[in-house]
Design a protein around this motif. Sequence first.
Motif, mmCIF file in Angstrom:
data_model
loop_
_atom_site.group_PDB
_atom_site.id
_atom_site.type_symbol
_atom_site.label_atom_id
_atom_site.label_comp_id
_atom_site.label_asym_id
_atom_site.label_seq_id
_atom_site.Cartn_x
_atom_site.Cartn_y
_atom_site.Cartn_z
ATOM 1 N N LEU A 56 11.094 -2.045 -12.198
ATOM 2 C CA LEU A 56 12.159 -1.090 -11.874
ATOM 3 C C LEU A 56 12.854 -0.534 -13.117
ATOM 4 C CD1 LEU A 56 13.843 -2.725 -8.738
ATOM 5 C CD2 LEU A 56 12.289 -0.769 -8.806
ATOM 6 N N GLN A 57 12.877 -1.317 -14.185
ATOM 7 C CA GLN A 57 13.558 -0.859 -15.400
ATOM 8 C C GLN A 57 12.903 0.384 -16.008
ATOM 9 O OE1 GLN A 57 13.764 -4.469 -17.711
ATOM 10 N NE2 GLN A 57 15.924 -4.813 -17.179
ATOM 11 N N LYS A 58 11.666 0.656 -15.622
ATOM 12 C CA LYS A 58 10.999 1.864 -16.113
ATOM 13 C C LYS A 58 11.619 3.126 -15.535
ATOM 14 C CE LYS A 58 6.928 0.461 -14.723
ATOM 15 N NZ LYS A 58 5.478 0.442 -14.454
ATOM 16 N N PHE A 59 12.422 2.981 -14.450
ATOM 17 C CA PHE A 59 12.934 4.155 -13.746
ATOM 18 C C PHE A 59 14.461 4.259 -13.777
ATOM 19 C CE2 PHE A 59 9.052 2.548 -11.753
ATOM 20 C CZ PHE A 59 8.210 3.646 -11.919
ATOM 21 N N ASP A 186 29.262 13.872 15.137
ATOM 22 C CA ASP A 186 28.883 15.117 15.806
ATOM 23 C C ASP A 186 27.677 15.689 15.069
ATOM 24 O OD1 ASP A 186 28.616 17.594 16.933
ATOM 25 O OD2 ASP A 186 30.678 18.257 16.580
ATOM 26 N N ILE A 187 26.557 15.904 15.780
ATOM 27 C CA ILE A 187 25.332 16.362 15.115
ATOM 28 C C ILE A 187 25.445 17.805 14.616
ATOM 29 C CG2 ILE A 187 23.793 14.781 16.340
ATOM 30 C CD1 ILE A 187 23.054 17.083 18.209
ATOM 31 N N TYR A 188 26.543 18.495 14.989
ATOM 32 C CA TYR A 188 26.739 19.872 14.513
ATOM 33 C C TYR A 188 27.711 19.936 13.332
ATOM 34 C CZ TYR A 188 24.589 20.824 19.023
ATOM 35 O OH TYR A 188 23.733 20.834 20.092
ATOM 36 N N THR A 189 28.231 18.799 12.914
ATOM 37 C CA THR A 189 29.167 18.769 11.785
ATOM 38 C C THR A 189 28.461 19.207 10.509
ATOM 39 O OG1 THR A 189 30.361 16.918 12.786
ATOM 40 C CG2 THR A 189 30.716 17.308 10.448
ATOM 41 N N PRO A 190 29.071 20.123 9.729
ATOM 42 C CA PRO A 190 28.437 20.590 8.486
ATOM 43 C C PRO A 190 28.558 19.579 7.356
ATOM 44 C CG PRO A 190 30.538 21.702 8.786
ATOM 45 C CD PRO A 190 30.320 20.852 10.017
ATOM 46 N N LEU A 191 27.984 18.400 7.571
ATOM 47 C CA LEU A 191 27.978 17.343 6.556
ATOM 48 C C LEU A 191 26.536 16.991 6.245
ATOM 49 C CD1 LEU A 191 30.781 14.947 7.847
ATOM 50 C CD2 LEU A 191 30.924 16.498 5.903
ATOM 51 N N GLY A 192 26.269 16.762 4.965
ATOM 52 C CA GLY A 192 24.900 16.434 4.601
ATOM 53 C C GLY A 192 24.806 15.609 3.345
ATOM 54 N N LEU A 193 23.784 15.885 2.560
ATOM 55 C CA LEU A 193 23.494 15.101 1.363
ATOM 56 C C LEU A 193 23.315 16.042 0.173
ATOM 57 C CD1 LEU A 193 20.823 12.793 3.002
ATOM 58 C CD2 LEU A 193 23.122 12.079 2.332
ATOM 59 N N THR A 194 23.794 15.615 -0.974
ATOM 60 C CA THR A 194 23.616 16.393 -2.201
ATOM 61 C C THR A 194 22.254 16.075 -2.821
ATOM 62 O OG1 THR A 194 24.603 14.685 -3.582
ATOM 63 C CG2 THR A 194 26.106 16.332 -2.623
ATOM 64 N N ALA A 195 21.875 16.883 -3.796
ATOM 65 C CA ALA A 195 20.620 16.633 -4.508
ATOM 66 C C ALA A 195 20.662 15.279 -5.217
ATOM 67 C CB ALA A 195 20.365 17.760 -5.512
ATOM 68 N N GLU A 196 21.849 14.906 -5.741
ATOM 69 C CA GLU A 196 21.977 13.597 -6.404
ATOM 70 C C GLU A 196 21.769 12.457 -5.420
ATOM 71 O OE1 GLU A 196 24.179 16.096 -6.642
ATOM 72 O OE2 GLU A 196 25.236 16.095 -8.557
ATOM 73 N N GLU A 197 22.373 12.580 -4.221
ATOM 74 C CA GLU A 197 22.224 11.519 -3.222
ATOM 75 C C GLU A 197 20.781 11.406 -2.749
ATOM 76 O OE1 GLU A 197 26.603 11.474 -1.062
ATOM 77 O OE2 GLU A 197 25.240 13.137 -0.643
ATOM 78 N N LEU A 198 20.126 12.541 -2.563
ATOM 79 C CA LEU A 198 18.716 12.503 -2.163
ATOM 80 C C LEU A 198 17.865 11.867 -3.260
ATOM 81 C CD1 LEU A 198 18.504 16.049 -0.554
ATOM 82 C CD2 LEU A 198 18.119 13.890 0.648
ATOM 83 N N ARG A 199 18.175 12.221 -4.495
ATOM 84 C CA ARG A 199 17.436 11.652 -5.626
ATOM 85 C C ARG A 199 17.587 10.131 -5.668
ATOM 86 N NH1 ARG A 199 20.433 12.820 -10.927
ATOM 87 N NH2 ARG A 199 21.714 11.183 -9.969
ATOM 88 N N ASP A 200 18.832 9.638 -5.570
ATOM 89 C CA ASP A 200 19.093 8.214 -5.752
ATOM 90 C C ASP A 200 18.762 7.392 -4.509
ATOM 91 O OD1 ASP A 200 19.995 8.907 -8.262
ATOM 92 O OD2 ASP A 200 22.105 8.950 -7.686
ATOM 93 N N ASP A 201 19.112 7.904 -3.324
ATOM 94 C CA ASP A 201 18.918 7.120 -2.096
ATOM 95 C C ASP A 201 17.466 7.106 -1.627
ATOM 96 O OD1 ASP A 201 21.585 6.706 -2.208
ATOM 97 O OD2 ASP A 201 22.131 7.981 -0.510
ATOM 98 N N LEU A 202 16.682 8.117 -2.028
ATOM 99 C CA LEU A 202 15.266 8.148 -1.652
ATOM 100 C C LEU A 202 14.370 7.785 -2.824
ATOM 101 C CD1 LEU A 202 15.040 11.430 0.497
ATOM 102 C CD2 LEU A 202 15.626 9.113 1.232
ATOM 103 N N CYS A 203 14.986 7.640 -4.007
ATOM 104 C CA CYS A 203 14.210 7.419 -5.235
ATOM 105 C C CYS A 203 13.056 8.430 -5.313
ATOM 106 C CB CYS A 203 13.671 5.996 -5.306
ATOM 107 S SG CYS A 203 14.927 4.831 -5.905
ATOM 108 N N LEU A 204 13.409 9.689 -5.062
ATOM 109 C CA LEU A 204 12.404 10.751 -5.123
ATOM 110 C C LEU A 204 11.847 10.848 -6.538
ATOM 111 C CD1 LEU A 204 14.108 13.582 -3.042
ATOM 112 C CD2 LEU A 204 12.059 12.313 -2.418
ATOM 113 N N TYR A 205 10.554 11.088 -6.607
ATOM 114 C CA TYR A 205 9.932 11.222 -7.921
ATOM 115 C C TYR A 205 9.064 12.474 -7.941
ATOM 116 C CZ TYR A 205 7.544 10.129 -12.248
ATOM 117 O OH TYR A 205 7.060 10.185 -13.535
#
Length: 402
Positions: A56-59, A186-205
């Motif tokens: 993990l330290q590589k990332f 509420d599934i219509y609430t305008p709340l979501g995820l930022t690019a940083e959160e997607l990057r860190d929470d999904l460990c997108l590569y």
Amino acid sequence: EALFESPRFQFAADTLRRVKDRFHQVRIVKQDVAFVVSQRILRKTDQQKAKIQEHLQKFTTLYDHMTERMDEFVDLFPIHPAYLDAFEQMSIAENREILKTTSGAIEKLVDNELPSEEPGLLTYDHYWDVMQANASLRSIPEVREVMDKSKILEDRVKQALTIPSYRPAALRIIRALSVHRLTTDDIYTPLGLTAEELRDDLCLYLPIPEQDSDFLKTSIESVLKEITKTVSSQFISSNPENGQYYLDLKKDIDYDALIEQKAETLSDSQLDRYYFDILLSAMECPLTTYVRDFKIWEHQLEWRERKTMRRGYLFFGAPNERSTAQPPRDFYLYFRQPLEAPLFTDEKKADEVFFKLIQRDEEFSSALRYLAASRELASIATRGTRRVYDEKAEGYSGTLTN
């Protein structure tokens, strides 16, 4: 089981409220679940932990707070800690279900080789596949609506995303946004995820030239913009004030489906007309024709041996469709309709040349149909939706021109 505030027990809400004060509810919190997962399902030796930490330290330069939370990442590996956070916020799933879900996921992963170029963490977008496999969840109206819209979004990205290398990350983002949509009240609430959160929470590569978190964030923002562009800003929205992206269930006009439906109704003569429009652009013909209301242009070709130009005419269509071109010239070039060319007698004149497109692949034919459908729909659309159809048409036009 969380009884008193669970939407799954709304049918008995009044009865439960009357007896609520007579009972003490023992809550299973995230820390308890994390402890059970790490110590029972994912228990590791010190040697295994050291090996995982080395991997993990590589990332750590790519994801914020991974260094500070390294012990937590190692204890829960290969489960990402954010997976448990998402589970805790979902009202449709009990916390205890995470034990069954992670057990099943690890059972499928355990014999796989760990990828050396990625963290290899199981993140909460994985739970979307689990939800789709559970047919009983579709009986919940909110879940069914999110599933339906998410599927349309996924299908469009699979078929039409213009940068293929973005597709795996784009699909993971859509599934993560779908799961997150069900963590809100509420599934219509305008709340979501930022690019940083997607990057860190999904460990997108993504393949990037340097191992830098900001560089990776910029790449993920490019993927998000490409998703939005692919679906003409439908089904997904962003809030410029906080940088959040979210599944927007109210923006549900499937323009691509409407274009496909329209394409099925078009005649060959209509398709030929739009083929000529593309030819007009590709051959850089002027918009003003030589004879009004006829597709005729003056045309010149270089006569290299004499270092001069020879003058002629260029026509779209057959000889019996054109007006008499005056004065006579040295040559006459005819580009015929590829689908519904009118019958005519070829007199085999030495100064005439005929061109007809006969080798067309499915990509060309589909792009021509969708271009024609987009233009037809744009001609009857309101100003706001006309822009969407025009943008779609420009994309198909580029494909055909190439």
